[in-house]
Design an enzyme around this catalytic site. Sequence first.
Site, PDB file in Angstrom:
ATOM      1  CB  ALA A  66      58.779  18.751  39.723  1.00  0.00           C
ATOM      2  N   GLY A 109      59.020  23.081  41.677  1.00  0.00           N
ATOM      3  CA  GLY A 109      59.679  22.778  42.933  1.00  0.00           C
ATOM      4  C   GLY A 109      60.789  22.911  43.859  1.00  0.00           C
ATOM      5  CD  GLU A 112      55.607  24.502  43.998  1.00  0.00           C
ATOM      6  OE1 GLU A 112      56.643  23.878  43.619  1.00  0.00           O
ATOM      7  OE2 GLU A 112      54.795  24.710  44.644  1.00  0.00           O
ATOM      8  CD  GLU A 132      55.946  25.371  39.407  1.00  0.00           C
ATOM      9  OE1 GLU A 132      56.005  26.936  39.159  1.00  0.00           O
ATOM     10  OE2 GLU A 132      56.237  25.233  40.445  1.00  0.00           O
TER      11      GLU A 132
HETATM   12  N1  CO8 Z   1      63.787  18.918  35.337  1.00  0.00           N
HETATM   13  C1  CO8 Z   1      64.822  18.079  34.697  1.00  0.00           C
HETATM   14  N2  CO8 Z   1      65.710  18.780  34.215  1.00  0.00           N
HETATM   15  C2  CO8 Z   1      66.594  19.595  34.361  1.00  0.00           C
HETATM   16  C3  CO8 Z   1      65.576  20.928  35.019  1.00  0.00           C
HETATM   17  C4  CO8 Z   1      64.075  20.365  35.371  1.00  0.00           C
HETATM   18  N3  CO8 Z   1      63.243  21.358  36.461  1.00  0.00           N
HETATM   19  N4  CO8 Z   1      65.865  21.942  34.996  1.00  0.00           N
HETATM   20  C5  CO8 Z   1      66.632  21.640  34.108  1.00  0.00           C
HETATM   21  N5  CO8 Z   1      67.518  20.420  34.088  1.00  0.00           N
HETATM   22  C6  CO8 Z   1      68.529  19.342  33.296  1.00  0.00           C
HETATM   23  C7  CO8 Z   1      68.396  20.941  31.725  1.00  0.00           C
HETATM   24  O1  CO8 Z   1      67.869  19.444  30.869  1.00  0.00           O
HETATM   25  C8  CO8 Z   1      69.726  20.214  31.106  1.00  0.00           C
HETATM   26  O2  CO8 Z   1      69.791  18.518  31.052  1.00  0.00           O
HETATM   27  P1  CO8 Z   1      70.655  18.415  29.833  1.00  0.00           P
HETATM   28  O3  CO8 Z   1      72.188  18.867  29.939  1.00  0.00           O
HETATM   29  O4  CO8 Z   1      70.675  16.768  29.472  1.00  0.00           O
HETATM   30  O5  CO8 Z   1      69.811  18.936  28.665  1.00  0.00           O
HETATM   31  C9  CO8 Z   1      70.429  20.902  32.489  1.00  0.00           C
HETATM   32  O6  CO8 Z   1      69.669  20.338  33.826  1.00  0.00           O
HETATM   33  C10 CO8 Z   1      70.885  21.609  32.854  1.00  0.00           C
HETATM   34  O7  CO8 Z   1      69.735  22.437  31.969  1.00  0.00           O
HETATM   35  P2  CO8 Z   1      70.166  23.924  31.578  1.00  0.00           P
HETATM   36  O8  CO8 Z   1      71.122  23.049  29.733  1.00  0.00           O
HETATM   37  O9  CO8 Z   1      68.762  24.084  30.669  1.00  0.00           O
HETATM   38  O10 CO8 Z   1      70.875  25.249  31.611  1.00  0.00           O
HETATM   39  P3  CO8 Z   1      71.143  26.543  32.052  1.00  0.00           P
HETATM   40  O11 CO8 Z   1      71.871  27.494  32.220  1.00  0.00           O
HETATM   41  O12 CO8 Z   1      70.699  27.223  30.115  1.00  0.00           O
HETATM   42  O13 CO8 Z   1      69.578  27.285  32.366  1.00  0.00           O
HETATM   43  C11 CO8 Z   1      67.485  26.805  33.729  1.00  0.00           C
HETATM   44  C12 CO8 Z   1      68.681  26.506  33.550  1.00  0.00           C
HETATM   45  C13 CO8 Z   1      67.144  28.085  33.558  1.00  0.00           C
HETATM   46  C14 CO8 Z   1      67.058  27.145  35.122  1.00  0.00           C
HETATM   47  C15 CO8 Z   1      66.353  26.166  33.525  1.00  0.00           C
HETATM   48  O14 CO8 Z   1      67.547  25.012  33.132  1.00  0.00           O
HETATM   49  C16 CO8 Z   1      65.675  26.260  33.214  1.00  0.00           C
HETATM   50  O15 CO8 Z   1      64.403  27.010  33.158  1.00  0.00           O
HETATM   51  N6  CO8 Z   1      64.970  25.021  33.747  1.00  0.00           N
HETATM   52  C17 CO8 Z   1      63.671  24.880  34.278  1.00  0.00           C
HETATM   53  C18 CO8 Z   1      63.338  25.435  35.271  1.00  0.00           C
HETATM   54  C19 CO8 Z   1      61.540  25.454  35.486  1.00  0.00           C
HETATM   55  O16 CO8 Z   1      60.861  25.106  34.402  1.00  0.00           O
HETATM   56  N7  CO8 Z   1      60.841  24.626  36.280  1.00  0.00           N
HETATM   57  C20 CO8 Z   1      59.577  24.585  36.875  1.00  0.00           C
HETATM   58  C21 CO8 Z   1      59.362  22.921  36.312  1.00  0.00           C
HETATM   59  S1  CO8 Z   1      57.973  22.263  37.174  1.00  0.00           S
HETATM   60  C22 CO8 Z   1      57.759  22.210  38.527  1.00  0.00           C
HETATM   61  O17 CO8 Z   1      58.953  22.116  39.643  1.00  0.00           O
HETATM   62  C23 CO8 Z   1      56.230  21.804  39.148  1.00  0.00           C
HETATM   63  C24 CO8 Z   1      56.399  21.836  40.714  1.00  0.00           C
HETATM   64  C25 CO8 Z   1      55.316  21.453  41.439  1.00  0.00           C
HETATM   65  C26 CO8 Z   1      54.754  19.721  40.440  1.00  0.00           C
HETATM   66  C27 CO8 Z   1      53.334  19.373  41.020  1.00  0.00           C
HETATM   67  C28 CO8 Z   1      53.039  18.140  40.367  1.00  0.00           C
HETATM   68  C29 CO8 Z   1      51.884  17.710  40.695  1.00  0.00           C
END
Ligand code: CO8
Length: 258
Positions: A66, A109, A112, A132
């Site tokens: 998400a 997400g 999921e 998460e």
């Molecule tokens: N949301 C928003 N932006 C994201 C996300 C995300 N989930 N993942 C990556 N991005 C963005 C980064 O912020 C970055 O943007 P910017 O260049 O502007 O800083 C760009 O994408 C590239 O990402 P990275 O530089 O971090 O790329 P890396 O190769 O270094 O890392 C990863 C890749 C490991 C995938 C890393 O991006 C990461 O850890 N992402 C987050 C993963 C995460 O925590 N996902 C779970 C999110 S919570 C969720 O999904 C809840 C679902 C249920 C919701 C229910 C709500 C009620």
Amino acid sequence: MSDYATILVERRERVTLITLNRPEALNALNARVLDDLLAALADFDADDGQGCAVLTGSAKAFAAGADIKEMQPLDFAAVYGRNHFSGYERLTATRKPIIAAVAGYALGGGCELAMMCDFILAAETAKFGQPEIKLAVSPGMGGSQRLARAVGKAKAMEMCLTGRMMDAAEAERAGLVSRIVPAADLVEEAVKTAATIAAMAPLAVLANKEMVNAAFETTLAQGVQFERRLFHALFATADKQEGMAAFVEKRPGAWTGR
Ligand code: CO8
């Protein structure tokens, strides 16, 4: 091609290929992605010319979860009050099959969303996880439930509690993905598999999907009864007569969808 903001939609004969397209955010799922997916899948389901869909992302990410930046300002009242993210569940009402073709990250997400599809084909680069907990939250789009059903309690619990990722080989061993294909062939292989499904008699496709899904909602006895009723019902279709005649006459079936 299409006018959606966050996805690309392409029709390849009877297969609809939907590609998540937010490269700047590793295909993170925001409100617009949900609207686009719901609209594209509703079109797909309503189109008699389409038989199976493939949902994919990029080589780096199916979807990295998400959109954390969209969720950051939200408090309890905002998410509970608006039942935030419940809309994704509507994707599972799609009656025709959807194959998830996953390369790279399928996290939170994203994992999921892949699990809401009917099965997952994975590139050897695929990485699945429910991280998460590292954000001090939890899965919120069915991940704790679907992952536990797909891979069992031990792996699901470990993944949700530690946030560790599962690679493609582990995901295949655990039953999360149906098979692994080389990353370069992923989309073509998924489209080919979808074309195989789309070439089957349409009512039989709906019935087979419905009965396998019933296995997750019923007791064994109820599920077996449901299967037998649908099996009997298929004997009322013209395509059943055609399918068995075609077998006996050693020719391909020509389906009418009736
Ligand atoms: N949301 C928003 N932006 C994201 C996300 C995300 N989930 N993942 C990556 N991005 C963005 C980064 O912020 C970055 O943007 P910017 O260049 O502007 O800083 C760009 O994408 C590239 O990402 P990275 O530089 O971090 O790329 P890396 O190769 O270094 O890392 C990863 C890749 C490991 C995938 C890393 O991006 C990461 O850890 N992402 C987050 C993963 C995460 O925590 N996902 C779970 C999110 S919570 C969720 O999904 C809840 C679902 C249920 C919701 C229910 C709500 C009620």
